[in-house]
Design a protein around this motif. Sequence first.
Motif, PDB file in Angstrom:
ATOM      1  N   VAL A   1       0.840  -1.202   0.000  1.00  0.00           N
ATOM      2  CA  VAL A   1       0.000   0.000   0.000  1.00  0.00           C
ATOM      3  C   VAL A   1       0.873   1.251   0.000  1.00  0.00           C
ATOM      4  N   GLU A   2       1.901   1.266   0.833  1.00  0.00           N
ATOM      5  CA  GLU A   2       2.779   2.430   0.916  1.00  0.00           C
ATOM      6  C   GLU A   2       3.528   2.645  -0.399  1.00  0.00           C
ATOM      7  N   ILE A   3       4.029   1.573  -0.994  1.00  0.00           N
ATOM      8  CA  ILE A   3       4.762   1.680  -2.262  1.00  0.00           C
ATOM      9  C   ILE A   3       3.886   2.283  -3.350  1.00  0.00           C
ATOM     10  N   PHE A   4       2.695   1.736  -3.528  1.00  0.00           N
ATOM     11  CA  PHE A   4       1.852   2.200  -4.620  1.00  0.00           C
ATOM     12  C   PHE A   4       1.207   3.546  -4.327  1.00  0.00           C
ATOM     13  N   THR A   5       1.066   3.887  -3.053  1.00  0.00           N
ATOM     14  CA  THR A   5       0.620   5.232  -2.705  1.00  0.00           C
ATOM     15  C   THR A   5       1.661   6.251  -3.164  1.00  0.00           C
ATOM     16  N   ARG A   6       2.928   5.927  -2.961  1.00  0.00           N
ATOM     17  CA  ARG A   6       3.999   6.831  -3.412  1.00  0.00           C
ATOM     18  C   ARG A   6       4.023   6.934  -4.931  1.00  0.00           C
ATOM     19  N   PHE A   7       3.885   5.800  -5.613  1.00  0.00           N
ATOM     20  CA  PHE A   7       3.844   5.832  -7.080  1.00  0.00           C
ATOM     21  C   PHE A   7       2.681   6.703  -7.560  1.00  0.00           C
ATOM     22  N   ARG A   8       1.526   6.541  -6.937  1.00  0.00           N
ATOM     23  CA  ARG A   8       0.342   7.289  -7.359  1.00  0.00           C
ATOM     24  C   ARG A   8       0.500   8.783  -7.092  1.00  0.00           C
ATOM     25  N   GLU A   9       1.114   9.121  -5.967  1.00  0.00           N
ATOM     26  CA  GLU A   9       1.320  10.534  -5.673  1.00  0.00           C
ATOM     27  C   GLU A   9       2.276  11.171  -6.679  1.00  0.00           C
ATOM     28  N   ALA A  10       3.265  10.412  -7.118  1.00  0.00           N
ATOM     29  CA  ALA A  10       4.235  10.940  -8.078  1.00  0.00           C
ATOM     30  C   ALA A  10       3.664  11.009  -9.489  1.00  0.00           C
ATOM     31  N   GLU A  11       2.784  10.063  -9.836  1.00  0.00           N
ATOM     32  CA  GLU A  11       2.224   9.984 -11.192  1.00  0.00           C
ATOM     33  C   GLU A  11       0.806   9.435 -11.085  1.00  0.00           C
ATOM     34  N   PRO A  12      -0.179  10.310 -10.844  1.00  0.00           N
ATOM     35  CA  PRO A  12      -1.545   9.836 -10.593  1.00  0.00           C
ATOM     36  C   PRO A  12      -2.164   9.064 -11.755  1.00  0.00           C
ATOM     37  N   GLU A  13      -1.882   9.470 -12.990  1.00  0.00           N
ATOM     38  CA  GLU A  13      -2.468   8.815 -14.154  1.00  0.00           C
ATOM     39  C   GLU A  13      -1.361   8.453 -15.147  1.00  0.00           C
ATOM     40  N   PRO A  14      -0.612   7.406 -14.858  1.00  0.00           N
ATOM     41  CA  PRO A  14       0.475   7.027 -15.774  1.00  0.00           C
ATOM     42  C   PRO A  14      -0.092   6.530 -17.092  1.00  0.00           C
ATOM     43  N   VAL A  15       0.630   6.820 -18.166  1.00  0.00           N
ATOM     44  CA  VAL A  15       0.176   6.385 -19.489  1.00  0.00           C
ATOM     45  C   VAL A  15       1.309   5.642 -20.194  1.00  0.00           C
TER      46      VAL A  15
END
Length: 215
Positions: free
Chosen positions: A11-25
């Motif tokens: 959860v912590e890892i992917f929360t950080r990923f999402r905060e850095a790039e909310p909508e990756p393409v």
Amino acid sequence: MPKPLPYATQVEIFTRFREAEPEPVGELHHLNAYTLVVAVALSAQATDAGVNRATGPLFAVADTPEKMLALGEAGLIEHIKSIGLYRNKARNVIALSRILHEEYGGEVPASRAALEALPGVGRKTANVVLNMWFRHPAQAVDTHIFRVGNRTRIAPGKDVVAVERAIEDNVPAPFQLHAHHWLILHGRYVCVARKPKCGACLIADLCPYPEKTLP
């Protein structure tokens, strides 16, 4: 095979990923579901940048199965001959275009089995299309994701199918849709194969990889 990271750590890892790039393409250029299928099929053993250079002019004249069939194999080759294995890829693109035209009315099916039955379309390509176009939480595992999944223990597995299943089983549900994009971008630009850029890594403190390149 090591166990995957605990749920709270995921959860912590992917929360950080999402905060850095909310909508990756994804980085492959496309105009519709059909051009996405073609672009991903052409990208096997080729770089996204190289494929994009070829498909820009190609998709300007052939962005549907019918237009691709009108262009023909020889015409297609002229557009993609800068891409590795271009003759075999051209043959497959024409063949899959014919199937889409004759059996699906020119539409791309939203079915993994139907996609995998198309010439030149494997499980990874099918999952990319399902995820990027149809927004299914499908996990397209390539060499980058395989490396990151095992190195970080986010999704350890002995082969790409095992890693795909480990992502589905262990990555928390709210992050499933974008998981493969976050992981592939992380593997492509930070957690690279030879000298991972651990000093610039968002999750370095959570990663159990024993050979970090931290100062």
